[in-house]
Design a protein around this motif. Structure first.
Motif, PDB file in Angstrom:
ATOM      1  N   ALA A  23     -28.130 -29.326 -77.965  1.00 49.20           N
ATOM      2  CA  ALA A  23     -27.679 -30.631 -77.824  1.00 49.20           C
ATOM      3  C   ALA A  23     -26.493 -30.743 -79.195  1.00 49.20           C
ATOM      4  O   ALA A  23     -25.565 -31.281 -78.998  1.00 49.20           O
ATOM      5  N   CYS A  24     -26.583 -30.177 -80.082  1.00 46.97           N
ATOM      6  CA  CYS A  24     -25.593 -29.851 -81.320  1.00 46.97           C
ATOM      7  C   CYS A  24     -24.412 -29.315 -80.511  1.00 46.97           C
ATOM      8  O   CYS A  24     -23.324 -29.744 -81.235  1.00 46.97           O
ATOM      9  N   ALA A  25     -24.445 -28.244 -79.937  1.00 45.43           N
ATOM     10  CA  ALA A  25     -23.183 -27.596 -79.231  1.00 45.43           C
ATOM     11  C   ALA A  25     -22.592 -28.696 -78.354  1.00 45.43           C
ATOM     12  O   ALA A  25     -21.352 -28.872 -77.872  1.00 45.43           O
ATOM     13  N   ASN A  26     -23.728 -29.505 -77.764  1.00 45.73           N
ATOM     14  CA  ASN A  26     -23.102 -30.529 -76.579  1.00 45.73           C
ATOM     15  C   ASN A  26     -22.509 -31.782 -77.059  1.00 45.73           C
ATOM     16  O   ASN A  26     -21.819 -32.162 -76.312  1.00 45.73           O
ATOM     17  N   ASN A  27     -22.701 -31.893 -78.310  1.00 44.27           N
ATOM     18  CA  ASN A  27     -22.366 -33.305 -78.761  1.00 44.27           C
ATOM     19  C   ASN A  27     -21.101 -32.899 -79.793  1.00 44.27           C
ATOM     20  O   ASN A  27     -20.693 -33.886 -80.656  1.00 44.27           O
ATOM     21  N   GLN A  28     -20.364 -32.191 -79.836  1.00 48.59           N
ATOM     22  CA  GLN A  28     -19.478 -31.894 -80.743  1.00 48.59           C
ATOM     23  C   GLN A  28     -17.939 -32.581 -80.569  1.00 48.59           C
ATOM     24  O   GLN A  28     -17.778 -33.029 -79.154  1.00 48.59           O
ATOM     25  N   THR A  29     -17.367 -33.099 -81.304  1.00 46.63           N
ATOM     26  CA  THR A  29     -16.229 -33.943 -81.250  1.00 46.63           C
ATOM     27  C   THR A  29     -15.232 -33.180 -80.648  1.00 46.63           C
ATOM     28  O   THR A  29     -14.257 -33.503 -79.731  1.00 46.63           O
ATOM     29  N   PHE A  30     -15.148 -31.737 -80.887  1.00 50.59           N
ATOM     30  CA  PHE A  30     -14.178 -30.921 -80.253  1.00 50.59           C
ATOM     31  C   PHE A  30     -15.400 -30.006 -79.265  1.00 50.59           C
ATOM     32  O   PHE A  30     -15.942 -29.052 -79.785  1.00 50.59           O
ATOM     33  N   LEU A  31     -15.102 -30.454 -77.901  1.00 53.68           N
ATOM     34  CA  LEU A  31     -16.024 -29.296 -77.159  1.00 53.68           C
ATOM     35  C   LEU A  31     -15.852 -28.198 -76.810  1.00 53.68           C
ATOM     36  O   LEU A  31     -14.571 -27.695 -76.524  1.00 53.68           O
ATOM     37  N   PRO A  32     -16.842 -27.145 -76.829  1.00 47.77           N
ATOM     38  CA  PRO A  32     -16.588 -25.684 -76.423  1.00 47.77           C
ATOM     39  C   PRO A  32     -16.396 -25.740 -74.639  1.00 47.77           C
ATOM     40  O   PRO A  32     -16.562 -26.609 -74.206  1.00 47.77           O
ATOM     41  N   ILE A  33     -16.118 -24.640 -74.419  1.00 44.24           N
ATOM     42  CA  ILE A  33     -15.835 -24.520 -72.900  1.00 44.24           C
ATOM     43  C   ILE A  33     -16.974 -23.996 -72.408  1.00 44.24           C
ATOM     44  O   ILE A  33     -17.086 -24.179 -71.033  1.00 44.24           O
ATOM     45  N   GLU A  34     -18.201 -23.446 -73.226  1.00 44.30           N
ATOM     46  CA  GLU A  34     -19.183 -22.873 -72.559  1.00 44.30           C
ATOM     47  C   GLU A  34     -20.321 -22.664 -73.553  1.00 44.30           C
ATOM     48  O   GLU A  34     -19.976 -22.663 -74.749  1.00 44.30           O
ATOM     49  N   ILE A  35     -21.450 -22.905 -73.221  1.00 46.40           N
ATOM     50  CA  ILE A  35     -22.723 -22.592 -74.045  1.00 46.40           C
ATOM     51  C   ILE A  35     -23.586 -21.616 -73.414  1.00 46.40           C
ATOM     52  O   ILE A  35     -23.780 -21.674 -72.184  1.00 46.40           O
TER      53      ILE A  35
END
Length: 295
Positions: A23-35
């Motif tokens: 959830a922490c990775a998914n809720n970033q204001t700058f989104l990553p391209i993959e988890i």
């Protein structure tokens, strides 16, 4: 050009907390391209939980890579990095967390010669209360020769090509794999520091390598020798060697709760204090070694 970031999460028996990390990775204001979640031969259903998160259709694609045999978090990070497609790899341990602005805050610090960026870490108890803050303090490269002044893996974002070029994490080390990696990164280029508490270290997820006394001692002994032979300038070797017993005693007392073997280093330092220690730190370690105070 837009910066692309892959989040790599190693996990073993973390079904209870893996959702928080994702959830922490998914809720970033700058989104990553993959988890990318690498399940290190879990005995629980952590991989299933991660897969269920992926099936929810969040904004960021989630891949789960299950490993049949447990090989340790450093190996899992290497596997995840090898599968990553982003220009940068943001490491996140499955029992840690990030502020939602973590990635957005690190990106402005990237330059052509930067190979890694680190943020400050806030330590949290099981209820989410703050206990203390750790800030990376390696502006002076020599600081890293004495102790891990950059923190744990969840604070780091690493240029993927540099990660590949230096061979990733050393999976032969019983502990200190992160410190060893930071030393290699420092040799490869510039490390940028973000002095904001954007990484969250929780104490609610059970066993960690850093709490295993035998692994702690063995890993430190190997890395101490490596620092003296491969990294330290000749004029600093004696000073670094003199500090190492005190550093190991602190690590054992404060991170593993083991007092056995720490008393000699604790009593020696007040007699012949090292410049990196204070009277207060020496006295506190001595009291902890005696069992008069808690770490």
């Amino acid at each position: 050009m837009t910066t692309t970031i892959s989040v790599v999460i190693p996990a073993r028996n973390r079904a209870a907390v893996i959702g928080r990390a994702i959830a922490c990775a998914n809720n970033q204001t700058f989104l990553p391209i993959e988890i990318i979640v690498v399940d290190d031969g879990s005995d629980d259903n952590g991989a299933t939980v991660a897969a269920a998160q992926a099936a929810q259709g969040d904004a960021v694609p989630i891949r789960v890579i299950p490993l049949d045999t447990r090989a340790g978090a450093p190996n899992a990070r290497n596997v995840g990095a090898a599968a990553a497609t982003g220009e940068w790899i943001a490491l996140l341990d499955s029992d840690d967390g990030w502020d939602e602005t973590k990635l957005a805050s690190l990106i402005p610090l990237i330059d052509d010669d930067v190979v890694a960026v680190f943020s400050d870490t806030v330590f949290l108890d099981g209820l989410g209360g703050s206990t203390r803050k750790f800030g990376p303090t390696a502006e002076n490269p020599e600081e890293l020769l004495y102790e891990n002044t950059l923190g744990g893996c969840s604070a780091a974002m690493i240029r993927r090509q540099t990660f590949v070029d230096i061979g990733g994490f050393d999976i032969t080390l019983p502990s200190c794999q992160d410190w060893d990696m930071w030393l290699k990164l420092q040799q490869a280029g510039r490390i940028a520091l973000c002095h904001e508490p954007l990484t969250q270290y929780y104490f609610d997820a059970g066993d960690r390598i850093s709490r295993n006394p035998r692994s702690v001692v063995e890993g430190h002994e190997v890395l101490y020798a490596r620092i003296l032979s491969d990294y330290a300038p000749a004029e600093r070797v004696a000073d670094i060697r003199r500090f190492q017993p005190f550093h190991l005693a602190q690590t054992l007392a404060y991170f593993t709760g083991v007092r056995k073997g720490t008393f000699r280093a604790a009593i020696r330092n007040p007699v012949r204090p090292h410049p990196r220690t204070t009277r207060r730190s020496a006295i506190h370690l001595l009291a902890t070694s005696w069992g008069l105070t808690r770490a």
